[in-house]
Design a protein around this motif. Structure first.
Motif, PDB file in Angstrom:
ATOM      1  N   SER A 251      -4.076  -2.033 -11.082  1.00 16.74           N
ATOM      2  CA  SER A 251      -2.757  -2.618 -10.696  1.00 16.74           C
ATOM      3  C   SER A 251      -2.937  -4.084 -10.968  1.00 16.74           C
ATOM      4  O   SER A 251      -3.965  -4.739 -10.872  1.00 16.74           O
ATOM      5  N   SER A 252      -1.888  -4.725 -11.344  1.00  9.23           N
ATOM      6  CA  SER A 252      -1.848  -6.477 -11.114  1.00  9.23           C
ATOM      7  C   SER A 252      -1.909  -6.920  -9.864  1.00  9.23           C
ATOM      8  O   SER A 252      -1.702  -6.146  -8.826  1.00  9.23           O
ATOM      9  N   GLY A 253      -2.345  -8.018  -9.693  1.00 11.47           N
ATOM     10  CA  GLY A 253      -2.326  -8.793  -8.214  1.00 11.47           C
ATOM     11  C   GLY A 253      -0.618  -9.007  -7.769  1.00 11.47           C
ATOM     12  O   GLY A 253       0.296  -8.751  -8.608  1.00 11.47           O
ATOM     13  N   ASP A 254      -0.662  -8.978  -6.414  1.00 12.31           N
ATOM     14  CA  ASP A 254       0.492  -9.158  -5.638  1.00 12.31           C
ATOM     15  C   ASP A 254       0.929 -10.578  -5.726  1.00 12.31           C
ATOM     16  O   ASP A 254      -0.213 -11.483  -6.008  1.00 12.31           O
ATOM     17  N   LEU A 255       2.264 -11.040  -5.857  1.00  9.74           N
ATOM     18  CA  LEU A 255       2.557 -12.521  -5.774  1.00  9.74           C
ATOM     19  C   LEU A 255       3.402 -12.354  -4.448  1.00  9.74           C
ATOM     20  O   LEU A 255       4.566 -11.853  -4.205  1.00  9.74           O
ATOM     21  N   VAL A 256       2.839 -13.262  -3.304  1.00 19.37           N
ATOM     22  CA  VAL A 256       3.531 -13.313  -1.992  1.00 19.37           C
ATOM     23  C   VAL A 256       3.868 -14.736  -1.979  1.00 19.37           C
ATOM     24  O   VAL A 256       3.119 -15.774  -2.114  1.00 19.37           O
ATOM     25  N   MET A 257       5.411 -14.706  -1.664  1.00 24.43           N
ATOM     26  CA  MET A 257       6.153 -16.178  -1.214  1.00 24.43           C
ATOM     27  C   MET A 257       6.538 -15.888   0.162  1.00 24.43           C
ATOM     28  O   MET A 257       7.655 -15.104   0.144  1.00 24.43           O
ATOM     29  N   GLN A 258       6.154 -16.732   1.014  1.00 22.42           N
ATOM     30  CA  GLN A 258       6.551 -16.417   2.192  1.00 22.42           C
ATOM     31  C   GLN A 258       6.277 -17.555   3.171  1.00 22.42           C
ATOM     32  O   GLN A 258       5.370 -18.476   2.832  1.00 22.42           O
ATOM     33  N   THR A 259       7.146 -18.189   4.084  1.00 25.51           N
ATOM     34  CA  THR A 259       6.849 -19.087   5.216  1.00 25.51           C
ATOM     35  C   THR A 259       6.078 -18.568   6.170  1.00 25.51           C
ATOM     36  O   THR A 259       5.928 -17.197   6.444  1.00 25.51           O
ATOM     37  N   SER A 260       5.199 -19.534   6.918  1.00 28.28           N
ATOM     38  CA  SER A 260       4.467 -19.051   7.959  1.00 28.28           C
ATOM     39  C   SER A 260       5.469 -18.836   9.293  1.00 28.28           C
ATOM     40  O   SER A 260       6.455 -19.126   9.318  1.00 28.28           O
ATOM     41  N   LYS A 261       4.947 -17.709  10.054  1.00 32.45           N
ATOM     42  CA  LYS A 261       5.608 -17.434  11.283  1.00 32.45           C
ATOM     43  C   LYS A 261       5.800 -18.936  12.160  1.00 32.45           C
ATOM     44  O   LYS A 261       4.929 -19.716  12.165  1.00 32.45           O
ATOM     45  N   ALA A 262       6.826 -18.656  12.937  1.00 28.42           N
ATOM     46  CA  ALA A 262       7.129 -19.895  13.793  1.00 28.42           C
ATOM     47  C   ALA A 262       6.184 -20.005  14.767  1.00 28.42           C
ATOM     48  O   ALA A 262       5.702 -19.102  15.383  1.00 28.42           O
TER      49      ALA A 262
ATOM     50  N   LEU B 260       7.132 -24.360 -15.026  1.00 27.25           N
ATOM     51  CA  LEU B 260       6.265 -24.392 -14.002  1.00 27.25           C
ATOM     52  C   LEU B 260       6.123 -22.573 -13.775  1.00 27.25           C
ATOM     53  O   LEU B 260       7.162 -21.945 -13.710  1.00 27.25           O
ATOM     54  N   SER B 261       4.965 -22.145 -14.148  1.00 24.46           N
ATOM     55  CA  SER B 261       4.772 -20.593 -14.493  1.00 24.46           C
ATOM     56  C   SER B 261       3.669 -20.070 -13.221  1.00 24.46           C
ATOM     57  O   SER B 261       2.647 -20.870 -13.111  1.00 24.46           O
ATOM     58  N   ILE B 262       4.090 -19.214 -12.363  1.00 27.29           N
ATOM     59  CA  ILE B 262       3.292 -18.854 -11.086  1.00 27.29           C
ATOM     60  C   ILE B 262       3.146 -17.476 -11.660  1.00 27.29           C
ATOM     61  O   ILE B 262       4.137 -16.710 -11.390  1.00 27.29           O
ATOM     62  N   THR B 263       1.982 -16.852 -11.910  1.00 28.73           N
ATOM     63  CA  THR B 263       1.909 -15.309 -12.129  1.00 28.73           C
ATOM     64  C   THR B 263       0.613 -14.705 -11.385  1.00 28.73           C
ATOM     65  O   THR B 263      -0.468 -15.458 -11.378  1.00 28.73           O
ATOM     66  N   SER B 264       0.659 -13.552 -11.154  1.00 27.56           N
ATOM     67  CA  SER B 264      -0.321 -12.817 -10.393  1.00 27.56           C
ATOM     68  C   SER B 264      -1.527 -12.367 -11.634  1.00 27.56           C
ATOM     69  O   SER B 264      -1.107 -12.479 -12.597  1.00 27.56           O
ATOM     70  N   GLY B 265      -2.568 -12.040 -11.162  1.00 23.60           N
ATOM     71  CA  GLY B 265      -3.510 -11.660 -12.201  1.00 23.60           C
ATOM     72  C   GLY B 265      -3.483 -10.387 -12.782  1.00 23.60           C
ATOM     73  O   GLY B 265      -2.748  -9.464 -12.107  1.00 23.60           O
TER      74      GLY B 265
ATOM     75  N   ALA C 146     -14.537 -12.793  -9.939  1.00 20.74           N
ATOM     76  CA  ALA C 146     -14.519 -14.249 -10.068  1.00 20.74           C
ATOM     77  C   ALA C 146     -14.317 -14.948  -8.800  1.00 20.74           C
ATOM     78  O   ALA C 146     -13.664 -14.384  -7.778  1.00 20.74           O
ATOM     79  N   GLY C 147     -14.331 -16.402  -8.949  1.00 23.67           N
ATOM     80  CA  GLY C 147     -14.339 -17.186  -7.577  1.00 23.67           C
ATOM     81  C   GLY C 147     -12.882 -17.465  -7.340  1.00 23.67           C
ATOM     82  O   GLY C 147     -12.222 -17.569  -8.300  1.00 23.67           O
ATOM     83  N   HIS C 148     -12.831 -17.433  -6.151  1.00 25.90           N
ATOM     84  CA  HIS C 148     -11.410 -18.011  -5.706  1.00 25.90           C
ATOM     85  C   HIS C 148     -11.035 -19.487  -6.009  1.00 25.90           C
ATOM     86  O   HIS C 148     -11.826 -20.203  -5.964  1.00 25.90           O
TER      87      HIS C 148
END
Length: 212
Positions: free
Chosen positions: A113-124, A102-107, A67-69
């Motif tokens: 496998s189900s999709g990963d859920l990544v929460m991170q800040t960008s590098k400095a 507020l629900s955030i869930t991977s596919g 499916a499309g992103h």
């Protein structure tokens, strides 16, 4: 009419019977030499009695392919901070109503496998620190505040997922701290929060080690 609905507005790109359908581009013009580019507002109208309408943004199903992103990104700038991305659930003014969830869930992967859920800040950048990640519930004005649960799911025909809480490494100064601290009570007869560290139970063999 008193019982009829307003007319539907339908905007669709052209179909390609043997190839790709047409793009649908919704964009404001770029700004002039002294001004801002225009806003895009996607919103449903207010309801005088009942629920207001929803907004759905998504991609279609894929056949013999993915499916499309869906990308939601804030713009970049060369002065000041980058654009903010705010996801906020709705407020309820009903006396017994709760705020929106507020629900955030991977596919889901039906055969894998189900999709990963990544929460991170960008590098400095070259002169700065990376951003902070805050996982916290809000304050309560009357009653208990909400809990915060971090854990892995159950495993079937395999182990459950590990949970890692680690501080980062550095090449100058001390390593990052890991602080686990129970809550404070200001009630005259209250006690501080309990801190429990326990290894896992095994129903048929040895429990897990606790290494300190």
């Amino acid at each position: 009419t008193t019982s009829g609905t307003g007319g539907k507005l339908f905007i669709s790109s052209g179909s390609g019977s043997a190839s790709t359908s047409g793009d649908l581009v919704l964009i404001t013009a770029k700004a002039g030499t002294a001004g801002l580019s225009g806003l895009i507002v996607l919103s449903t109208g207010d309801a005088t009695s009942g629920n207001s309408g929803g907004i759905y943004i998504g991609s279609g199903l894929g056949a013999s392919g993915r499916a499309g992103h869906v990308y939601v990104t804030a713009g970049s700038g060369n002065s000041g901070t980058g654009g903010e991305l705010v996801l906020s659930a709705g407020t309820s003014t009903f006396a017994k109503g709760t705020g929106g969830r507020l629900s955030i869930t991977s596919g889901f992967g039906s055969g894998s496998s189900s999709g990963d859920l990544v929460m991170q800040t960008s590098k400095a950048g070259t002169a700065g620190i990376s951003g902070v990640v805050i996982l916290s519930t809000g304050d309560a004005s009357s009653g208990n505040s909400g809990g915060l649960y971090i854990g892995s799911g159950l495993g079937a025909s395999g182990r459950a997922g590990h949970v890692y809480v680690t501080a980062g490494s550095g090449n100058s100064g001390s390593g990052g701290e890991v602080v686990i601290k129970a809550g404070t009570s200001t009630f005259s007869k209250g006690t501080g929060g309990k801190l429990t560290i326990s290894s896992g139970v095994s129903t048929a063999t040895t429990s897990g080690d606790l290494v300190m």
